[in-house]
Write a protein that holds these residues in place. Structure first.
Motif, short mmCIF file in Angstrom:
data_model
loop_
_atom_site.label_atom_id
_atom_site.label_comp_id
_atom_site.label_asym_id
_atom_site.label_seq_id
_atom_site.Cartn_x
_atom_site.Cartn_y
_atom_site.Cartn_z
N TYR A 47 0.86 -1.18 0.00
CA TYR A 47 0.00 0.00 0.00
C TYR A 47 0.90 1.23 0.00
CZ TYR A 47 -3.94 -3.00 1.42
OH TYR A 47 -4.92 -3.97 1.49
N LEU A 48 0.70 2.12 -0.97
CA LEU A 48 1.50 3.34 -1.09
C LEU A 48 0.59 4.55 -0.93
CD1 LEU A 48 3.64 2.39 -4.24
CD2 LEU A 48 4.17 1.94 -1.83
N LEU A 49 0.95 5.45 -0.01
CA LEU A 49 0.19 6.68 0.21
C LEU A 49 0.90 7.81 -0.54
CD1 LEU A 49 -2.20 8.03 1.75
CD2 LEU A 49 -0.56 8.53 3.58
N ARG A 50 0.21 8.38 -1.53
CA ARG A 50 0.84 9.39 -2.39
C ARG A 50 0.16 10.74 -2.21
NH1 ARG A 50 0.78 8.29 -8.69
NH2 ARG A 50 2.65 7.07 -8.23
N ASP A 110 5.46 4.12 1.76
CA ASP A 110 4.96 2.75 1.85
C ASP A 110 4.32 2.60 3.22
OD1 ASP A 110 4.59 -0.01 2.19
OD2 ASP A 110 6.30 -0.49 0.90
N VAL A 111 2.99 2.45 3.24
CA VAL A 111 2.25 2.40 4.51
C VAL A 111 1.66 1.01 4.75
CG1 VAL A 111 1.76 4.87 4.54
CG2 VAL A 111 0.18 3.32 3.37
N THR A 112 2.25 -0.01 4.12
CA THR A 112 1.72 -1.37 4.22
C THR A 112 1.59 -1.82 5.67
OG1 THR A 112 2.78 -1.87 2.11
CG2 THR A 112 2.02 -3.74 3.42
N SER A 113 2.59 -1.50 6.47
CA SER A 113 2.58 -1.98 7.86
C SER A 113 1.58 -1.23 8.73
CB SER A 113 3.99 -1.85 8.46
OG SER A 113 4.42 -0.49 8.48
N PHE A 114 1.04 -0.12 8.24
CA PHE A 114 0.09 0.68 9.02
C PHE A 114 -1.37 0.42 8.62
CE2 PHE A 114 4.02 3.11 8.49
CZ PHE A 114 4.41 3.29 9.82
N SER A 167 -4.04 16.38 -4.85
CA SER A 167 -4.74 15.14 -4.50
C SER A 167 -3.91 14.22 -3.59
CB SER A 167 -5.11 14.38 -5.78
OG SER A 167 -6.10 15.07 -6.49
N VAL A 168 -4.65 13.38 -2.86
CA VAL A 168 -4.07 12.33 -2.02
C VAL A 168 -4.63 10.99 -2.50
CG1 VAL A 168 -3.70 11.49 0.34
CG2 VAL A 168 -4.00 13.95 -0.08
N GLU A 169 -3.74 10.00 -2.68
CA GLU A 169 -4.16 8.71 -3.22
C GLU A 169 -3.57 7.57 -2.39
OE1 GLU A 169 -4.01 10.08 -7.95
OE2 GLU A 169 -2.43 8.82 -7.09
N LEU A 170 -4.29 6.46 -2.37
CA LEU A 170 -3.76 5.21 -1.84
C LEU A 170 -3.60 4.26 -3.02
CD1 LEU A 170 -3.02 3.60 0.78
CD2 LEU A 170 -5.33 2.62 0.63
#
Length: 331
Positions: free
Chosen positions: A117-120, A153-157, A198-201
């Motif tokens: 999961y990537l928070l952009r 990279d927010v995979t662990s969250f 913008s903010v994207e996942l």
């Protein structure tokens, strides 16, 4: 293209229509998963979840010393609703300093084996610090700068299938230093700040594309490419990277690459015959799509970039575009 003189105008138009249709069919096939007769193709692509909207909350932090835990749990009791993207000053006119944006969202399951999961953020002005509050408050990272995109990279969250609580602390500098940053010491046009784009996942495979950089040469038609990819797996893997260029004559190329864990920058070139030059009267752009997948995997990541061919220079006292003198008017 030369046609026999025996063909009627209608015959020629039909042939040209079929030629155009064939070119676009090639392009559609390439985007949809490549030529099926060339090699096995992955069929599960990335997903992008847009987090924009009117369901964010904005809270002032005038002392820049953090917020009470109650504000983290229920930001609506401390602040005002805000859409994103939106400047802090649109909600709190005249306010500068630290403010917090809060957003709750549900993340879907990741369909990719060991996917990420990537928070952009496409832009946040000026210093952004990111937290998640999923049971406990966890710090993700920070980015300094007002106009360039960034991602974590927010995979662990992330809690897939459940509600996630995102917090973004924005420092909008003032004439007085806050956390060692003051307005006079940073690049700026004005003194407005916030989450300005913008903010994207992004939901991607374990191998994904981080960046695509292109340098098109209008003299030769060569497009030099630097593709930054990341392998988040523990070991080295065999991967494939293909490129397609949409335009008057679609182009395709595939290369194989061994990827060690971490970041790899892949360099390659594509040749565009008789490139159509970008001009103020004909601002023509090509589209390049890059696609990455691991050998034997059904998952792939892809990114697209638009680009053009042009030569702009200052020569012998004049600005010239594609060799022709151009007049610039400013105010």
């Amino acid at each position: 293209m030369i046609f026999p003189s025996s063909l009627s105008r209608l015959d020629i138009e039909i042939i040209m229509d079929m030629k155009t249709l064939k070119s676009w069919l090639v392009w559609v096939l390439l985007l949809a998963g490549g030529m099926p007769w060339c090699h096995a193709q992955p069929n599960t692509g990335p997903q992008t979840i847009l987090l924009d909207g009117a369901d964010w909350w904005l809270v002032q932090d005038p002392e820049a010393d953090g917020l009470p835990f109650s504000c983290w749990q229920s930001p609506q009791t401390c602040g005002q609703p805000t859409p994103v993207p939106r400047l802090i000053q649109d909600i709190f006119p005249g306010y500068h300093g630290v403010a917090w944006y809060f957003k709750n969202f549900t993340a879907p399951d990741n369909p990719h084996p060991q996917g990420r999961y990537l928070l952009r953020f496409w832009a946040a002005d000026y210093l952004a610090k990111i937290w998640f509050n999923n049971g406990s408050i966890s710090y993700v990272g920070q980015h300094e700068g007002g106009e360039d995109p960034f991602q974590f990279d927010v995979t662990s969250f992330i809690q897939s299938g459940s509600e996630n609580h995102l917090a973004v602390r924005i420092l909008n500098p003032t004439d007085e230093p806050i956390n060692g940053i003051m307005l006079a010491e940073i690049p700026h046009r004005d003194n407005n700040g916030g989450i300005t784009d913008s903010v994207e996942l992004r939901i991607v495979p374990a191998l994904y594309i981080e960046d695509v950089y292109l340098h098109p040469d209008p003299q030769t038609g060569l497009v030099s490419m630097q593709i930054t990819v990341k392998n988040t797996l523990a070991g080295t893997v065999a991967a494939n990277l293909d490129f397609t260029v949409a335009g008057d004559s679609p182009i395709a190329s595939t290369l194989s690459q061994t990827l060690a864990p971490g970041i790899t920058v892949i360099e390659s070139q594509l040749a565009v015959e008789n490139p159509r030059l970008w001009d103020t009267n004909d601002p023509y752009l090509y589209t390049l799509a890059a696609r990455l997948w691991q050998d034997g995997s059904s998952s792939y990541d892809t990114q697209t970039v638009r680009f053009g061919f042009r030569d702009f220079r200052y020569d012998n006292g004049y600005f010239r575009l594609n060799g022709k003198r151009i007049y610039l008017r400013g105010s």
